[in-house]
Design a protein around this motif. Sequence first.
Motif, PDB file in Angstrom:
ATOM      1  N   TRP A 134       0.844  -1.190   0.000  1.00  0.00           N
ATOM      2  CA  TRP A 134       0.000   0.000   0.000  1.00  0.00           C
ATOM      3  C   TRP A 134       0.875   1.233   0.000  1.00  0.00           C
ATOM      4  O   TRP A 134       2.065   1.171   0.287  1.00  0.00           O
ATOM      5  CB  TRP A 134      -0.944  -0.008   1.204  1.00  0.00           C
ATOM      6  CG  TRP A 134      -0.260   0.203   2.527  1.00  0.00           C
ATOM      7  CD1 TRP A 134      -0.092   1.388   3.164  1.00  0.00           C
ATOM      8  CD2 TRP A 134       0.353  -0.793   3.349  1.00  0.00           C
ATOM      9  NE1 TRP A 134       0.582   1.205   4.333  1.00  0.00           N
ATOM     10  CE2 TRP A 134       0.872  -0.139   4.477  1.00  0.00           C
ATOM     11  CE3 TRP A 134       0.502  -2.184   3.249  1.00  0.00           C
ATOM     12  CZ2 TRP A 134       1.539  -0.808   5.491  1.00  0.00           C
ATOM     13  CZ3 TRP A 134       1.168  -2.856   4.250  1.00  0.00           C
ATOM     14  CH2 TRP A 134       1.678  -2.171   5.356  1.00  0.00           C
ATOM     15  N   ARG A 135       0.247   2.367  -0.313  1.00  0.00           N
ATOM     16  CA  ARG A 135       0.972   3.634  -0.367  1.00  0.00           C
ATOM     17  C   ARG A 135       0.515   4.537   0.741  1.00  0.00           C
ATOM     18  O   ARG A 135      -0.659   4.587   1.079  1.00  0.00           O
ATOM     19  CB  ARG A 135       0.704   4.320  -1.699  1.00  0.00           C
ATOM     20  CG  ARG A 135       1.519   3.710  -2.798  1.00  0.00           C
ATOM     21  CD  ARG A 135       1.240   4.394  -4.098  1.00  0.00           C
ATOM     22  NE  ARG A 135       2.028   3.749  -5.131  1.00  0.00           N
ATOM     23  CZ  ARG A 135       2.331   4.316  -6.280  1.00  0.00           C
ATOM     24  NH1 ARG A 135       1.904   5.524  -6.541  1.00  0.00           N
ATOM     25  NH2 ARG A 135       3.053   3.677  -7.168  1.00  0.00           N
TER      26      ARG A 135
ATOM     27  N   GLY B  17       1.628   8.570   1.800  1.00  0.00           N
ATOM     28  CA  GLY B  17       2.517   9.691   1.522  1.00  0.00           C
ATOM     29  C   GLY B  17       3.373   9.356   0.323  1.00  0.00           C
ATOM     30  O   GLY B  17       2.881   8.874  -0.688  1.00  0.00           O
ATOM     31  N   SER B  18       4.678   9.577   0.453  1.00  0.00           N
ATOM     32  CA  SER B  18       5.550   9.308  -0.685  1.00  0.00           C
ATOM     33  C   SER B  18       6.243   7.949  -0.537  1.00  0.00           C
ATOM     34  O   SER B  18       7.261   7.699  -1.144  1.00  0.00           O
ATOM     35  CB  SER B  18       6.582  10.425  -0.815  1.00  0.00           C
ATOM     36  OG  SER B  18       7.353  10.467   0.364  1.00  0.00           O
ATOM     37  N   TYR B  19       5.678   7.070   0.294  1.00  0.00           N
ATOM     38  CA  TYR B  19       6.298   5.765   0.485  1.00  0.00           C
ATOM     39  C   TYR B  19       5.373   4.637   0.059  1.00  0.00           C
ATOM     40  O   TYR B  19       4.154   4.734   0.190  1.00  0.00           O
ATOM     41  CB  TYR B  19       6.673   5.558   1.957  1.00  0.00           C
ATOM     42  CG  TYR B  19       7.884   6.367   2.351  1.00  0.00           C
ATOM     43  CD1 TYR B  19       9.171   5.903   2.066  1.00  0.00           C
ATOM     44  CD2 TYR B  19       7.740   7.595   2.977  1.00  0.00           C
ATOM     45  CE1 TYR B  19      10.274   6.661   2.405  1.00  0.00           C
ATOM     46  CE2 TYR B  19       8.840   8.360   3.318  1.00  0.00           C
ATOM     47  CZ  TYR B  19      10.112   7.875   3.029  1.00  0.00           C
ATOM     48  OH  TYR B  19      11.207   8.615   3.357  1.00  0.00           O
ATOM     49  N   GLU B  20       5.985   3.578  -0.480  1.00  0.00           N
ATOM     50  CA  GLU B  20       5.239   2.362  -0.759  1.00  0.00           C
ATOM     51  C   GLU B  20       5.681   1.324   0.263  1.00  0.00           C
ATOM     52  O   GLU B  20       6.868   1.050   0.402  1.00  0.00           O
ATOM     53  CB  GLU B  20       5.511   1.848  -2.171  1.00  0.00           C
ATOM     54  CG  GLU B  20       4.626   0.668  -2.512  1.00  0.00           C
ATOM     55  CD  GLU B  20       5.018   0.035  -3.838  1.00  0.00           C
ATOM     56  OE1 GLU B  20       4.304   0.223  -4.821  1.00  0.00           O
ATOM     57  OE2 GLU B  20       6.070  -0.643  -3.860  1.00  0.00           O
ATOM     58  N   TYR B  21       4.702   0.767   0.977  1.00  0.00           N
ATOM     59  CA  TYR B  21       5.009  -0.214   2.011  1.00  0.00           C
ATOM     60  C   TYR B  21       4.728  -1.617   1.493  1.00  0.00           C
ATOM     61  O   TYR B  21       3.773  -1.849   0.759  1.00  0.00           O
ATOM     62  CB  TYR B  21       4.157   0.047   3.249  1.00  0.00           C
ATOM     63  CG  TYR B  21       4.498   1.343   3.942  1.00  0.00           C
ATOM     64  CD1 TYR B  21       5.391   1.360   5.018  1.00  0.00           C
ATOM     65  CD2 TYR B  21       3.941   2.545   3.522  1.00  0.00           C
ATOM     66  CE1 TYR B  21       5.710   2.548   5.643  1.00  0.00           C
ATOM     67  CE2 TYR B  21       4.265   3.731   4.134  1.00  0.00           C
ATOM     68  CZ  TYR B  21       5.148   3.732   5.205  1.00  0.00           C
ATOM     69  OH  TYR B  21       5.465   4.911   5.819  1.00  0.00           O
ATOM     70  N   THR B  22       5.589  -2.552   1.870  1.00  0.00           N
ATOM     71  CA  THR B  22       5.384  -3.953   1.513  1.00  0.00           C
ATOM     72  C   THR B  22       5.417  -4.765   2.799  1.00  0.00           C
ATOM     73  O   THR B  22       6.431  -4.785   3.495  1.00  0.00           O
ATOM     74  CB  THR B  22       6.484  -4.455   0.559  1.00  0.00           C
ATOM     75  OG1 THR B  22       6.555  -3.570  -0.543  1.00  0.00           O
ATOM     76  CG2 THR B  22       6.180  -5.857   0.072  1.00  0.00           C
ATOM     77  N   GLU B  23       4.291  -5.408   3.072  1.00  0.00           N
ATOM     78  CA  GLU B  23       4.226  -6.232   4.274  1.00  0.00           C
ATOM     79  C   GLU B  23       4.224  -7.699   3.867  1.00  0.00           C
ATOM     80  O   GLU B  23       3.422  -8.118   3.041  1.00  0.00           O
ATOM     81  CB  GLU B  23       2.936  -5.923   5.051  1.00  0.00           C
ATOM     82  CG  GLU B  23       2.767  -6.775   6.292  1.00  0.00           C
ATOM     83  CD  GLU B  23       1.300  -6.844   6.711  1.00  0.00           C
ATOM     84  OE1 GLU B  23       0.918  -6.145   7.649  1.00  0.00           O
ATOM     85  OE2 GLU B  23       0.548  -7.596   6.056  1.00  0.00           O
ATOM     86  N   THR B  24       5.150  -8.461   4.403  1.00  0.00           N
ATOM     87  CA  THR B  24       5.226  -9.888   4.090  1.00  0.00           C
ATOM     88  C   THR B  24       4.970 -10.684   5.356  1.00  0.00           C
ATOM     89  O   THR B  24       5.650 -10.491   6.367  1.00  0.00           O
ATOM     90  CB  THR B  24       6.616 -10.258   3.532  1.00  0.00           C
ATOM     91  OG1 THR B  24       6.965  -9.307   2.529  1.00  0.00           O
ATOM     92  CG2 THR B  24       6.606 -11.652   2.939  1.00  0.00           C
ATOM     93  N   ARG B  25       3.955 -11.560   5.296  1.00  0.00           N
ATOM     94  CA  ARG B  25       3.701 -12.439   6.432  1.00  0.00           C
ATOM     95  C   ARG B  25       4.167 -13.845   6.079  1.00  0.00           C
ATOM     96  O   ARG B  25       3.822 -14.373   5.024  1.00  0.00           O
ATOM     97  CB  ARG B  25       2.211 -12.436   6.794  1.00  0.00           C
ATOM     98  CG  ARG B  25       1.832 -11.222   7.649  1.00  0.00           C
ATOM     99  CD  ARG B  25       0.369 -11.203   7.956  1.00  0.00           C
ATOM    100  NE  ARG B  25      -0.410 -11.042   6.732  1.00  0.00           N
ATOM    101  CZ  ARG B  25      -1.688 -11.396   6.626  1.00  0.00           C
ATOM    102  NH1 ARG B  25      -2.309 -11.953   7.644  1.00  0.00           N
ATOM    103  NH2 ARG B  25      -2.330 -11.198   5.496  1.00  0.00           N
ATOM    104  N   TYR B  26       4.981 -14.430   6.947  1.00  0.00           N
ATOM    105  CA  TYR B  26       5.583 -15.739   6.678  1.00  0.00           C
ATOM    106  C   TYR B  26       4.822 -16.839   7.420  1.00  0.00           C
ATOM    107  O   TYR B  26       4.468 -16.670   8.583  1.00  0.00           O
ATOM    108  CB  TYR B  26       7.048 -15.742   7.122  1.00  0.00           C
ATOM    109  CG  TYR B  26       7.908 -14.798   6.328  1.00  0.00           C
ATOM    110  CD1 TYR B  26       8.004 -13.449   6.672  1.00  0.00           C
ATOM    111  CD2 TYR B  26       8.633 -15.243   5.219  1.00  0.00           C
ATOM    112  CE1 TYR B  26       8.769 -12.565   5.940  1.00  0.00           C
ATOM    113  CE2 TYR B  26       9.413 -14.358   4.479  1.00  0.00           C
ATOM    114  CZ  TYR B  26       9.481 -13.024   4.858  1.00  0.00           C
ATOM    115  OH  TYR B  26      10.241 -12.165   4.123  1.00  0.00           O
TER     116      TYR B  26
ATOM    117  N   TYR C   7      -2.084 -17.893  -0.620  1.00  0.00           N
ATOM    118  CA  TYR C   7      -0.685 -17.453  -0.484  1.00  0.00           C
ATOM    119  C   TYR C   7      -0.178 -16.881  -1.796  1.00  0.00           C
ATOM    120  O   TYR C   7      -0.602 -17.294  -2.875  1.00  0.00           O
ATOM    121  CB  TYR C   7       0.196 -18.629  -0.042  1.00  0.00           C
ATOM    122  CG  TYR C   7      -0.167 -19.099   1.346  1.00  0.00           C
ATOM    123  CD1 TYR C   7       0.256 -18.390   2.458  1.00  0.00           C
ATOM    124  CD2 TYR C   7      -0.959 -20.234   1.531  1.00  0.00           C
ATOM    125  CE1 TYR C   7      -0.105 -18.801   3.730  1.00  0.00           C
ATOM    126  CE2 TYR C   7      -1.319 -20.654   2.795  1.00  0.00           C
ATOM    127  CZ  TYR C   7      -0.887 -19.936   3.895  1.00  0.00           C
ATOM    128  OH  TYR C   7      -1.245 -20.319   5.144  1.00  0.00           O
TER     129      TYR C   7
END
Lengths: 284, 255
Positions: A107-108, A110-119, A203
């Motif tokens: 998701w975005r 502000g000026s950052y794109e976040y990547t969330e990885t669940r293992y 997954y």
Amino acid sequence: MCPDCGAEIVTDATTAATFCVFCHNPTIIPARLSGEYRPSRVIPFKISKEAAQKAFKDWCRKKPLVPAEFKSRPQMEKITGMYLPFWLHDCLASGTLHANAQKIRRWRSGSYEYTETRYFQLFRDGDMRFAGVPADGSSKMDDNMMDLLEPYDYDQMVDFSMSYLSGYLAEKYDVDKDIVWPRIKERVANDTITQLMSTARGYDSIQVTHKEVRIKSKQVHYTLLPVWMLIYKHGDKKYLFAMNGQTGKVVGNLPISFGRVAAWFGGIAAAVFATIFTIMGVIL
Amino acid sequence: MKKLFVLVIVMLFLLLNALPGFGQVVLDTGLKVYDYADLFTREEEDALMEKAQRIASEKRMDVVVVTTDDTYGKSSMDYADDFFDYNGFGYGPGYDGVLLLIDIGDRMAWISTHGKGLRVFSDSRIDNILDKMEGHLKNDRFYKAADVFLDRVDYYLLSGFKKSVKHIPVYLVISVVVAGISVGVMASHNKGRKTVTADTYLDRESVRLRDNRDIYIRTSVTKRDISSSSGSSGGRSSTHRSSSGRSHGGGGRSF
């Protein structure tokens, strides 16, 4: 000896049913269909010769690279119906599967794109039964080609009787059931793992870390399955057209005419070139 | 009184003389290359002139290259626009033309467009030309930079069809690749396709899972800066108005 006209009938060592070349009467060689060679079951032909020929014609029409002579009428006359020997295996499989898996969310803000990885770690262990996994029992036929004819509908399978063979050719097996077993095993093992994998849903990526399958063959059925066949010689290579005599599914390796390949290649290249040239002329 | 009048005239004359374009009203607009900063050798200047004159006459679009070491306090943009306007450059009623200014004093290159040139040289194309020149300018290869400018101008002034002709080798490669893939796909269709799946022979009722666990281990989050990515200006030409009141396009870059 032909029981009708008395002429000598010449056959292969594996031929179980054929025609007399003189009087065209169907001939069955009972010795090649009894004892250990007696099939337990058979799927009768459901596709007539005319339907098979029509299917062959329709099929060829959709293959632009086939030489014209291959599609000719005399060629079509040579289509023959044949019962081929198959080993149908019923198996029990137990599989174990361990895997790492990830769910990824982006998701975005502000000026950052976040990547969330669940293992996650996945554990699967299960039993399942496979029924009637087929392997062709004739050394004359290409295994892969025969695999492509599948599947047959086993609901129409009946107990074997000589009367089904009348009017068709038939082969007896010359590859023993123990020899085809490794092929069956590999196939069942792959299917078992695929089955276990299919229970892991949602997954974004999965990496298998451990897999193990144990297979037991419960029963083997010697079965005759119906196939329409046409063998074609082009140059010094042999090509085979085969059709599932029950469902009408068609397989085969077709000869390729180099003239036709060149013509299609040239035509497509010219068309693509003209299109790009015009489009780019407008854009630039 | 008369003395004062003469003084004003002289002052005005001196002032006008100090501004290029006013003082040199009789500038020969046919030369196309004006190397005031003396960045080119005699031969280089001749070569550039020849090329610019050829492009200008072929494409009916004025093509000018100016170098200077002093813009008399003007911005590069204003200097370039005024040089074009007040010296009478530009073909036809719309004063069609394009001008490259290499301002060695401020180490700035400016491309100024006028009339039809405004439409042909969109912002992205001007950026493209400046990209190609930048390396040469930074290394003081001014002749090479001007030469590249003329070549790109020449290219952009081609009609779409003629530009297309220049890319024929690329199109040929694409065509051959597409045709090759198509015929390959056709040939592969001459074989049968597999129609059994992993569950064709599976007895669905029989599946028993003894173990069926999904164990959560951990979560990680990474972030990435995306503020720098912004869209380019496509085929747009941005314009401004110069002191002469005419409309100009253009763009520049320091080196």
